[in-house]
Design a protein around this motif. Structure first.
Motif, PDB file in Angstrom:
ATOM      1  N   GLU A 205       0.872  -1.016  -0.106  1.00  0.00           N
ATOM      2  CA  GLU A 205      -0.108  -0.096  -0.006  1.00  0.00           C
ATOM      3  C   GLU A 205       0.661   1.270  -0.087  1.00  0.00           C
ATOM      4  O   GLU A 205       0.231   2.276  -0.330  1.00  0.00           O
ATOM      5  N   SER A 206       2.241   1.105   0.486  1.00  0.00           N
ATOM      6  CA  SER A 206       3.139   2.125   0.274  1.00  0.00           C
ATOM      7  C   SER A 206       4.405   1.629  -0.153  1.00  0.00           C
ATOM      8  O   SER A 206       4.767   0.729   0.294  1.00  0.00           O
ATOM      9  N   PRO A 207       5.337   2.546  -0.587  1.00  0.00           N
ATOM     10  CA  PRO A 207       6.555   2.224  -0.982  1.00  0.00           C
ATOM     11  C   PRO A 207       7.141   1.461  -0.056  1.00  0.00           C
ATOM     12  O   PRO A 207       7.538   2.164   1.128  1.00  0.00           O
ATOM     13  N   GLY A 208       7.617   0.151  -0.205  1.00  0.00           N
ATOM     14  CA  GLY A 208       8.415  -0.456   0.922  1.00  0.00           C
ATOM     15  C   GLY A 208       7.472  -0.931   2.102  1.00  0.00           C
ATOM     16  O   GLY A 208       8.106  -1.401   3.144  1.00  0.00           O
ATOM     17  N   GLY A 209       6.243  -0.705   2.216  1.00  0.00           N
ATOM     18  CA  GLY A 209       5.669  -0.954   3.536  1.00  0.00           C
ATOM     19  C   GLY A 209       5.375  -2.360   3.519  1.00  0.00           C
ATOM     20  O   GLY A 209       5.691  -3.233   2.715  1.00  0.00           O
ATOM     21  N   ASP A 210       4.777  -2.738   4.782  1.00  0.00           N
ATOM     22  CA  ASP A 210       4.488  -4.166   4.933  1.00  0.00           C
ATOM     23  C   ASP A 210       3.213  -4.613   4.621  1.00  0.00           C
ATOM     24  O   ASP A 210       2.985  -5.601   4.267  1.00  0.00           O
ATOM     25  N   LYS A 211       2.272  -3.688   4.497  1.00  0.00           N
ATOM     26  CA  LYS A 211       1.039  -4.177   4.323  1.00  0.00           C
ATOM     27  C   LYS A 211       0.586  -4.072   2.949  1.00  0.00           C
ATOM     28  O   LYS A 211       0.920  -3.063   2.057  1.00  0.00           O
ATOM     29  N   ALA A 212      -0.014  -5.183   2.395  1.00  0.00           N
ATOM     30  CA  ALA A 212      -0.260  -5.464   1.035  1.00  0.00           C
ATOM     31  C   ALA A 212      -1.896  -5.352   0.780  1.00  0.00           C
ATOM     32  O   ALA A 212      -2.577  -5.737   1.545  1.00  0.00           O
ATOM     33  N   GLY A 213      -2.350  -4.994  -0.485  1.00  0.00           N
ATOM     34  CA  GLY A 213      -3.503  -5.124  -0.788  1.00  0.00           C
ATOM     35  C   GLY A 213      -3.891  -5.549  -2.187  1.00  0.00           C
ATOM     36  O   GLY A 213      -2.785  -5.717  -2.956  1.00  0.00           O
ATOM     37  N   VAL A 214      -5.091  -5.551  -2.675  1.00  0.00           N
ATOM     38  CA  VAL A 214      -5.437  -6.153  -3.824  1.00  0.00           C
ATOM     39  C   VAL A 214      -5.901  -4.805  -4.834  1.00  0.00           C
ATOM     40  O   VAL A 214      -6.532  -4.075  -4.130  1.00  0.00           O
ATOM     41  N   VAL A 215      -5.233  -4.767  -5.952  1.00  0.00           N
ATOM     42  CA  VAL A 215      -5.698  -3.793  -6.842  1.00  0.00           C
ATOM     43  C   VAL A 215      -6.257  -4.477  -8.182  1.00  0.00           C
ATOM     44  O   VAL A 215      -5.701  -5.328  -8.844  1.00  0.00           O
ATOM     45  N   ARG A 216      -7.676  -4.102  -8.136  1.00  0.00           N
ATOM     46  CA  ARG A 216      -8.567  -4.665  -9.143  1.00  0.00           C
ATOM     47  C   ARG A 216      -8.322  -3.900 -10.547  1.00  0.00           C
ATOM     48  O   ARG A 216      -8.671  -2.496 -10.639  1.00  0.00           O
ATOM     49  N   THR A 217      -8.054  -4.455 -11.442  1.00  0.00           N
ATOM     50  CA  THR A 217      -7.925  -3.870 -12.910  1.00  0.00           C
ATOM     51  C   THR A 217      -8.876  -4.720 -14.004  1.00  0.00           C
ATOM     52  O   THR A 217      -9.000  -6.151 -13.657  1.00  0.00           O
ATOM     53  N   ARG A 218      -9.246  -4.117 -14.945  1.00  0.00           N
ATOM     54  CA  ARG A 218      -9.863  -4.743 -16.100  1.00  0.00           C
ATOM     55  C   ARG A 218      -8.795  -5.464 -16.776  1.00  0.00           C
ATOM     56  O   ARG A 218      -7.605  -5.129 -17.148  1.00  0.00           O
ATOM     57  N   ALA A 219      -9.229  -6.888 -17.370  1.00  0.00           N
ATOM     58  CA  ALA A 219      -8.189  -7.509 -18.124  1.00  0.00           C
ATOM     59  C   ALA A 219      -8.334  -7.250 -19.547  1.00  0.00           C
ATOM     60  O   ALA A 219      -9.457  -7.456 -20.252  1.00  0.00           O
ATOM     61  N   ALA A 220      -7.322  -6.753 -20.184  1.00  0.00           N
ATOM     62  CA  ALA A 220      -7.387  -6.574 -21.576  1.00  0.00           C
ATOM     63  C   ALA A 220      -7.242  -8.121 -22.274  1.00  0.00           C
ATOM     64  O   ALA A 220      -8.079  -8.363 -23.227  1.00  0.00           O
TER      65      ALA A 220
END
Length: 301
Positions: A205-220
């Motif tokens: 979620e931030s550069p070098g941070g520990d917490k990760a998240g999902v980013v949803r995108t449309r698939a080409a």
């Protein structure tokens, strides 16, 4: 009660669905197998097999007993082999199951293992489905991700991280995204797993941070084969996200470059799995030790 009276005859009958074939495997008469299984059922106080003139079927009690019996017999065989070969060089067959994406990483290392121990015979089974170690007689399964079966013995081989990649030509045409939220402006190439589920992308979620998240995108474009994502990205079709060990060759060649590296999230670990007791069998122990030693230095790809 003798704990193992009738267990092996029952196991063979259950696997073969035939008293005759079980007798052939054991080198005894059909009557002897039938008597042993009947005695086992009497001692357990439960019917394990339904017999007709044409077929043999497991009862619900038989299904439950078969699963535990297989595990017990496998551990006894492993114990006997461990003692018998404790002071011998590793030799004999070892069956290894691994997913296709790990082939380029592990196959060269397995080749070096066989050269180091020429009396070993390696049976490599490539499959993306989870192997049933007992039923399929697999000694070691190499798997990416969390363990669903807590009864297995696991050796962690290495860690991974997610890499987001694109070709220099694509970035020259469309620009380089500076933040995961900007991916909606780009062509995203996504993976569809064997269950038909499209995998979403993971970022810190931030550069070098520990917490990760999902980013949803449309698939080409979506595809159900991991290496195909790299082929599409190298052809300039868009960005893809893969595990780091998959991309090493393409990065060296310059066909792909990493973007959003400061937001890269930790990926699933890679484990070697085996049944309890199998890790002590000399030929299996040699395989595990070799992989651990070869992959110990792998901290970044």
């Amino acid at each position: 009660m003798d704990l193992f009276t009738g267990v092996l005859p029952f196991l063979h009958v259950a696997e073969e669905r035939s008293f005759r074939k079980a007798a052939e495997r054991l080198g005894v008469t059909v009557a002897a197998v039938s008597k042993a299984v009947r005695k086992l059922e009497e001692e357990l106080g439960a019917r394990l097999l339904e017999r007709t003139s044409r077929q043999v079927a497991l009862t619900s009690e038989g299904v439950a007993f078969l699963e535990r019996a297989r595990e017990a017999v496998a551990q006894i065989r492993a114990a006997r082999e461990t003692v018998a070969q404790a002071h011998r060089a590793p030799k004999g067959p070892v069956t290894v199951s691994l997913p296709f994406i790990l082939g380029p990483v592990l196959l060269p290392r397995l080749a070096r293992l066989q050269a180091r121990h020429p009396q070993l015979t390696l049976h490599v089974r490539m499959s993306d489905r989870l192997s049933k170690l007992v039923e399929e007689q697999v000694d070691v399964a190499i798997r990416v991700g969390g363990m669903e079966d807590s009864s297995l013995v696991a050796r962690r081989l290495f860690s991974t991280r997610w890499m987001t990649l694109a070709s220099p030509a694509y970035l020259a045409r469309h620009g380089t995204p500076e933040h995961p939220s900007l991916l909606e402006r780009h062509a995203c190439l996504k993976f569809v797993d064997p269950r038909g589920i499209t995998r979403e992308w993971h970022f810190r979620e931030s550069p070098g941070g520990d917490k990760a998240g999902v980013v949803r995108t449309r698939a080409a474009i979506d595809v159900d084969h991991g290496p195909a994502l790299l082929d599409l990205a190298a052809a300039g079709a868009g960005l893809c996200q893969v595990l780091d060990f998959m991309s090493d060759a393409r990065l060296r060649e310059g066909a792909l470059v990493e973007v959003l590296a400061e937001y890269a999230a930790e990926g699933p670990p890679v484990h070697a799995l085996c049944l309890p007791g199998r890790q002590s069998v000399p030929r299996v122990r040699a395989l595990l030790q070799h992989l651990v030693e070869e992959l110990r230095a792998v901290t970044a790809w």
